[in-house]
Scaffold this active site. Structure first.
Site, PDB file in Angstrom:
ATOM      1  N   LYS A   1       0.853  -1.206   0.000  1.00  0.00           N
ATOM      2  CA  LYS A   1       0.000   0.000   0.000  1.00  0.00           C
ATOM      3  C   LYS A   1       0.884   1.250   0.000  1.00  0.00           C
ATOM      4  O   LYS A   1       1.668   1.481   0.923  1.00  0.00           O
ATOM      5  CB  LYS A   1      -0.935   0.028   1.211  1.00  0.00           C
TER       6      LYS A   1
ATOM      7  N   ASP B   1      -3.150   4.340  -2.241  1.00  0.00           N
ATOM      8  CA  ASP B   1      -4.100   4.945  -1.299  1.00  0.00           C
ATOM      9  C   ASP B   1      -3.907   6.459  -1.294  1.00  0.00           C
ATOM     10  O   ASP B   1      -3.336   7.029  -0.374  1.00  0.00           O
ATOM     11  CB  ASP B   1      -3.849   4.343   0.094  1.00  0.00           C
TER      12      ASP B   1
ATOM     13  N   LYS C   1      -6.593   8.530  -2.048  1.00  0.00           N
ATOM     14  CA  LYS C   1      -7.898   9.096  -1.699  1.00  0.00           C
ATOM     15  C   LYS C   1      -8.308  10.265  -2.608  1.00  0.00           C
ATOM     16  O   LYS C   1      -8.418  11.411  -2.180  1.00  0.00           O
ATOM     17  CB  LYS C   1      -7.908   9.530  -0.229  1.00  0.00           C
TER      18      LYS C   1
ATOM     19  N   ASP D   1     -11.937  15.162  -6.319  1.00  0.00           N
ATOM     20  CA  ASP D   1     -11.792  16.364  -7.158  1.00  0.00           C
ATOM     21  C   ASP D   1     -12.950  16.358  -8.150  1.00  0.00           C
ATOM     22  O   ASP D   1     -13.858  15.528  -8.032  1.00  0.00           O
ATOM     23  CB  ASP D   1     -10.419  16.323  -7.866  1.00  0.00           C
TER      24      ASP D   1
ATOM     25  N   THR E   1     -12.051   8.143   9.670  1.00  0.00           N
ATOM     26  CA  THR E   1     -12.307   7.844  11.086  1.00  0.00           C
ATOM     27  C   THR E   1     -12.001   9.069  11.954  1.00  0.00           C
ATOM     28  O   THR E   1     -12.495   9.194  13.060  1.00  0.00           O
ATOM     29  CB  THR E   1     -11.467   6.639  11.569  1.00  0.00           C
TER      30      THR E   1
ATOM     31  N   ARG F   1       1.974   0.156  11.177  1.00  0.00           N
ATOM     32  CA  ARG F   1       2.902   0.335  12.292  1.00  0.00           C
ATOM     33  C   ARG F   1       3.119  -0.889  13.164  1.00  0.00           C
ATOM     34  O   ARG F   1       4.181  -0.994  13.790  1.00  0.00           O
ATOM     35  CB  ARG F   1       2.448   1.536  13.131  1.00  0.00           C
TER      36      ARG F   1
HETATM   37  O1  C5P Z   1      -1.500  -0.134  10.863  1.00  0.00           O
HETATM   38  P1  C5P Z   1      -1.480   1.371  10.867  1.00  0.00           P
HETATM   39  O2  C5P Z   1      -2.393   1.989  11.881  1.00  0.00           O
HETATM   40  O3  C5P Z   1      -0.107   1.960  10.887  1.00  0.00           O
HETATM   41  O4  C5P Z   1      -2.078   1.674   9.419  1.00  0.00           O
HETATM   42  C1  C5P Z   1      -2.403   2.903   9.095  1.00  0.00           C
HETATM   43  C2  C5P Z   1      -2.760   2.864   7.644  1.00  0.00           C
HETATM   44  O5  C5P Z   1      -4.151   2.604   7.457  1.00  0.00           O
HETATM   45  C3  C5P Z   1      -2.451   4.196   7.037  1.00  0.00           C
HETATM   46  O6  C5P Z   1      -1.825   3.983   5.807  1.00  0.00           O
HETATM   47  C4  C5P Z   1      -3.788   4.863   6.901  1.00  0.00           C
HETATM   48  O7  C5P Z   1      -3.857   5.669   5.772  1.00  0.00           O
HETATM   49  C5  C5P Z   1      -4.755   3.683   6.784  1.00  0.00           C
HETATM   50  N1  C5P Z   1      -6.092   3.964   7.306  1.00  0.00           N
HETATM   51  C6  C5P Z   1      -6.375   4.205   8.641  1.00  0.00           C
HETATM   52  N2  C5P Z   1      -7.639   4.450   9.074  1.00  0.00           N
HETATM   53  C7  C5P Z   1      -8.619   4.459   8.223  1.00  0.00           C
HETATM   54  C8  C5P Z   1      -8.376   4.227   6.871  1.00  0.00           C
HETATM   55  C9  C5P Z   1      -7.091   3.973   6.451  1.00  0.00           C
HETATM   56  O8  C5P Z   1      -5.487   4.216   9.471  1.00  0.00           O
HETATM   57  N3  C5P Z   1      -9.847   4.667   8.659  1.00  0.00           N
END
Ligand code: C5P
Length: 241
Positions: free
Chosen positions: A51, A78, A80, A83, A142, A222
């Protein structure tokens, strides 16, 4: 996905089966393609999808997409999109022609924008003689605490009608989304080990919880990329599957 150069470089005995691996998307949230490539190679036994988000795409652009495809990953771009329909159509078409498999767009942009994005994405892939890709809709961020609850089903309906093949949602929304749009691919971020640091994910779930609840693609960042030993963290995170 066929056996890949990246997968064969990892320790197969420690990795996931091809079926499970194709359901795992590694969030490469870094601003440096060298670092992203290092993570991708190291974690290839567990992840079949790379991703690329706004951070890496702003830093490295289409080179990041090409690098991950060359390593054998399906690419989830990703960025998003949100436009006017013409602009989204053109950008999505470029993404399709680059070989991107999944592309996110904001459902907030409305039916016309989503349809333009879906069409552009398909046309780009077709022009490069690639299989039909999957456009993913984001219903609400979120982080958007002001979004009214009824907006999620309304935006899901618009996304499905516009031809989006998938939706990004929290694990807690999976049941409702399965009922409302059973054929829509469900993509779930916020994956953590049961005892892992949740960072800023209030609705974190484990990989088995997400799969049991009906997730089709799990986004993991993470929980592995911040670990001292990312491969060991992935092995522990997916150990119960
Ligand atoms: O696993 P981690 O929390 O690090 O993942 C975060 C990833 O998930 C980011 O790339 C973020 O853009 C995506 N993401 C998110 N919450 C959402 C939608 C996507 O954290 N509601």
């Amino acid at each position: 996905m066929a056996e890949t150069q990246a997968a064969t470089e990892g320790t197969q005995s420690e990795g996931l089966s091809p079926e499970l691996r194709s359901k795992m998307a590694l969030a490469l949230d870094v601003d440096d393609l060298v670092q992203a490539t290092r993570f991708a190679r190291q974690l290839a036994p567990w992840f079949g999808v790379a991703k690329i988000g706004l951070e890496l795409y702003t830093a490295a652009g289409p080179d990041a997409v090409g690098a991950m495809i060359d390593l054998g990953f399906d690419v989830f771009l990703d960025i998003k999109l949100h436009d006017i329909p013409t602009t989204v159509h053109k950008a999505a078409s470029v993404a399709g022609s680059l070989g991107v498999s999944y592309l996110t767009m904001h459902a907030h942009g409305g039916a016309g924008m989503l349809k333009a994005g879906v069409d552009g994405f398909n046309e780009g892939a077709l022009s490069a003689e690639l299989p039909a890709p999957t456009a993913l809709a984001i219903t609400v961020l979120t982080s958007d605490a002001d979004a009214p609850e009824h907006i999620v089903p309304a935006r899901l309906r618009v996304a499905v009608e516009a031809g989006c093949g998938g939706i990004v949602c929290a694990a807690s929304d999976l049941k409702d989304i399965r009922e409302m749009a059973p054929r829509t691919l469900r993509v779930v971020p916020g994956i953590r080990a049961a005892d892992g640091d949740r960072h800023d994910q209030p609705k974190a779930v484990t990989p088995s919880e997400a799969l049991q609840a009906g997730a089709d693609l799990l986004v993991v960042g993470r929980a592995v990329t911040l670990a001292e030993d990312p491969a060991a963290a992935a092995a522990a995170l997916f150990g119960a599957l």
